[in-house]
Design a protein around this motif. Structure first.
Motif, PDB file in Angstrom:
ATOM      1  N   ALA A  64       1.987   4.981  -2.265  1.00  0.00           N
ATOM      2  CA  ALA A  64       1.581   6.005  -3.223  1.00  0.00           C
ATOM      3  C   ALA A  64       2.826   6.715  -3.732  1.00  0.00           C
ATOM      4  CB  ALA A  64       0.623   6.995  -2.570  1.00  0.00           C
ATOM      5  N   GLU A 113       0.851  -1.190   0.000  1.00  0.00           N
ATOM      6  CA  GLU A 113       0.000   0.000   0.000  1.00  0.00           C
ATOM      7  C   GLU A 113       0.890   1.244   0.000  1.00  0.00           C
ATOM      8  OE1 GLU A 113      -2.894  -0.189   3.106  1.00  0.00           O
ATOM      9  OE2 GLU A 113      -3.541  -2.216   2.561  1.00  0.00           O
ATOM     10  N   LEU A 172       1.756   2.572  -7.739  1.00  0.00           N
ATOM     11  CA  LEU A 172       0.698   3.024  -6.832  1.00  0.00           C
ATOM     12  C   LEU A 172      -0.325   1.898  -6.708  1.00  0.00           C
ATOM     13  CD1 LEU A 172       1.183   5.635  -9.083  1.00  0.00           C
ATOM     14  CD2 LEU A 172       0.104   6.763  -7.142  1.00  0.00           C
ATOM     15  N   SER A 173      -0.724   1.627  -5.485  1.00  0.00           N
ATOM     16  CA  SER A 173      -1.789   0.643  -5.257  1.00  0.00           C
ATOM     17  C   SER A 173      -3.104   1.386  -5.061  1.00  0.00           C
ATOM     18  CB  SER A 173      -1.475  -0.204  -4.027  1.00  0.00           C
ATOM     19  OG  SER A 173      -1.414   0.615  -2.864  1.00  0.00           O
ATOM     20  N   TYR A 174      -4.202   0.703  -5.310  1.00  0.00           N
ATOM     21  CA  TYR A 174      -5.511   1.307  -5.087  1.00  0.00           C
ATOM     22  C   TYR A 174      -6.516   0.205  -4.758  1.00  0.00           C
ATOM     23  CZ  TYR A 174      -6.818  -0.319  -9.761  1.00  0.00           C
ATOM     24  OH  TYR A 174      -7.092  -1.102 -10.849  1.00  0.00           O
ATOM     25  N   ARG A 175      -7.598   0.621  -4.154  1.00  0.00           N
ATOM     26  CA  ARG A 175      -8.696  -0.293  -3.818  1.00  0.00           C
ATOM     27  C   ARG A 175      -9.982   0.318  -4.341  1.00  0.00           C
ATOM     28  NH1 ARG A 175      -9.453  -4.338  -0.051  1.00  0.00           N
ATOM     29  NH2 ARG A 175      -7.384  -3.894   0.845  1.00  0.00           N
ATOM     30  N   SER A 176     -10.666  -0.417  -5.177  1.00  0.00           N
ATOM     31  CA  SER A 176     -11.947   0.017  -5.715  1.00  0.00           C
ATOM     32  C   SER A 176     -12.999  -0.999  -5.268  1.00  0.00           C
ATOM     33  CB  SER A 176     -11.889   0.103  -7.240  1.00  0.00           C
ATOM     34  OG  SER A 176     -13.132   0.527  -7.763  1.00  0.00           O
ATOM     35  N   THR A 219      -5.966   8.839 -10.109  1.00  0.00           N
ATOM     36  CA  THR A 219      -6.815   9.345  -9.031  1.00  0.00           C
ATOM     37  C   THR A 219      -6.816   8.356  -7.874  1.00  0.00           C
ATOM     38  OG1 THR A 219      -8.790   8.280  -9.927  1.00  0.00           O
ATOM     39  CG2 THR A 219      -8.262  10.501 -10.734  1.00  0.00           C
ATOM     40  N   ALA A 220      -7.405   8.785  -6.775  1.00  0.00           N
ATOM     41  CA  ALA A 220      -7.450   7.925  -5.586  1.00  0.00           C
ATOM     42  C   ALA A 220      -8.222   6.635  -5.849  1.00  0.00           C
ATOM     43  CB  ALA A 220      -8.084   8.689  -4.423  1.00  0.00           C
ATOM     44  N   SER A 221      -9.177   6.681  -6.777  1.00  0.00           N
ATOM     45  CA  SER A 221      -9.966   5.484  -7.096  1.00  0.00           C
ATOM     46  C   SER A 221      -9.261   4.584  -8.106  1.00  0.00           C
ATOM     47  CB  SER A 221     -11.329   5.902  -7.645  1.00  0.00           C
ATOM     48  OG  SER A 221     -11.183   6.639  -8.853  1.00  0.00           O
ATOM     49  N   GLY A 222      -8.088   5.008  -8.567  1.00  0.00           N
ATOM     50  CA  GLY A 222      -7.326   4.167  -9.483  1.00  0.00           C
ATOM     51  C   GLY A 222      -7.474   4.524 -10.943  1.00  0.00           C
TER      52      GLY A 222
END
Length: 206
Positions: free
Chosen positions: A109, A107, A161-165, A186-189
């Motif tokens: 950024a 995790e 960068l990892s992301y979680r949707s 973006t933060a949402s990937g």
């Protein structure tokens, strides 16, 4: 049979002198040597280049040199992009091993140092220190030892960068390309591959 007698023709000294002068001028013109570009005498029968011919030759040489440089630069660019794609595939495989171990991707950024530490088994997904076996063999990869970063063929750090949707876990992994520019997802990937900064990026996302 009798033959008519030829009467001798009298030639005045002035006429003889003029005739000889004309003959000398003619002979001089016939054997006058050609002069080369830098003042040297060319062999008989040869002729020098005119200024226009020289300019044409110079222009052709310049065009050929430009084409050669362009082809060479294009080949280097393709080789660099192919290398970046191959290295991204290696990094993505290491990330899948990491996920199999921890159930999640690191995790992070845009933290190149943390990314390398995670693949070396020194960082858990939560950011806590770990002491696991490495998930990647670094042989053949370019590393900035001073700052602990994995470098792409253009000397820039790879971006991870990892992301979680929802319940989906994913990551973006890419090279910033030759211009070294990029626009972060973006933060949402969501990653805008058509953004001006991202046009020459080499990407691998999952």
């Amino acid at each position: 049979r009798s033959w008519p007698l030829c009467r001798p023709t009298r030639i005045s000294p002035q006429s003889f002198h003029v005739a000889m002068a004309d003959d000398e001028v003619t002979n001089v013109k016939a054997v006058a040597p050609s002069v080369g570009l830098f003042g040297g005498v060319l062999p008989r029968g040869a002729r020098g280049f005119t200024l226009i011919e020289l300019l044409v030759v110079i222009a052709i040489v310049g065009i050929l040199a430009a084409l050669t440089l362009s082809i060479s630069a294009g080949a280097r660019e393709r080789a660099a992009r192919d290398r970046a794609q191959a290295e991204l595939a290696v990094l993505a495989t290491a990330l899948e091993r990491y996920r199999n171990e921890y159930g999640a991707y690191p995790e992070l950024a845009a933290d190149p140092e943390g990314f390398l530490n995670a693949l070396n088994g020194d960082l858990m997904p939560t950011g806590d220190a770990a002491n696991r076996r490495p998930f990647i063999t670094l042989e053949g990869l370019s590393i900035d030892d001073a700052q602990s970063r994995l470098l792409d063929p253009w000397g820039q750090p790879y971006v991870y960068l990892s992301y979680r949707s929802g319940i989906r876990l994913g990551f973006h992994l890419y090279s910033m390309g030759p211009d070294g520019l990029h626009r972060l997802p973006t933060a949402s990937g969501a990653y805008d591959e058509n953004a001006h900064e991202n046009l020459d990026n080499v990407t691998l996302s999952r």
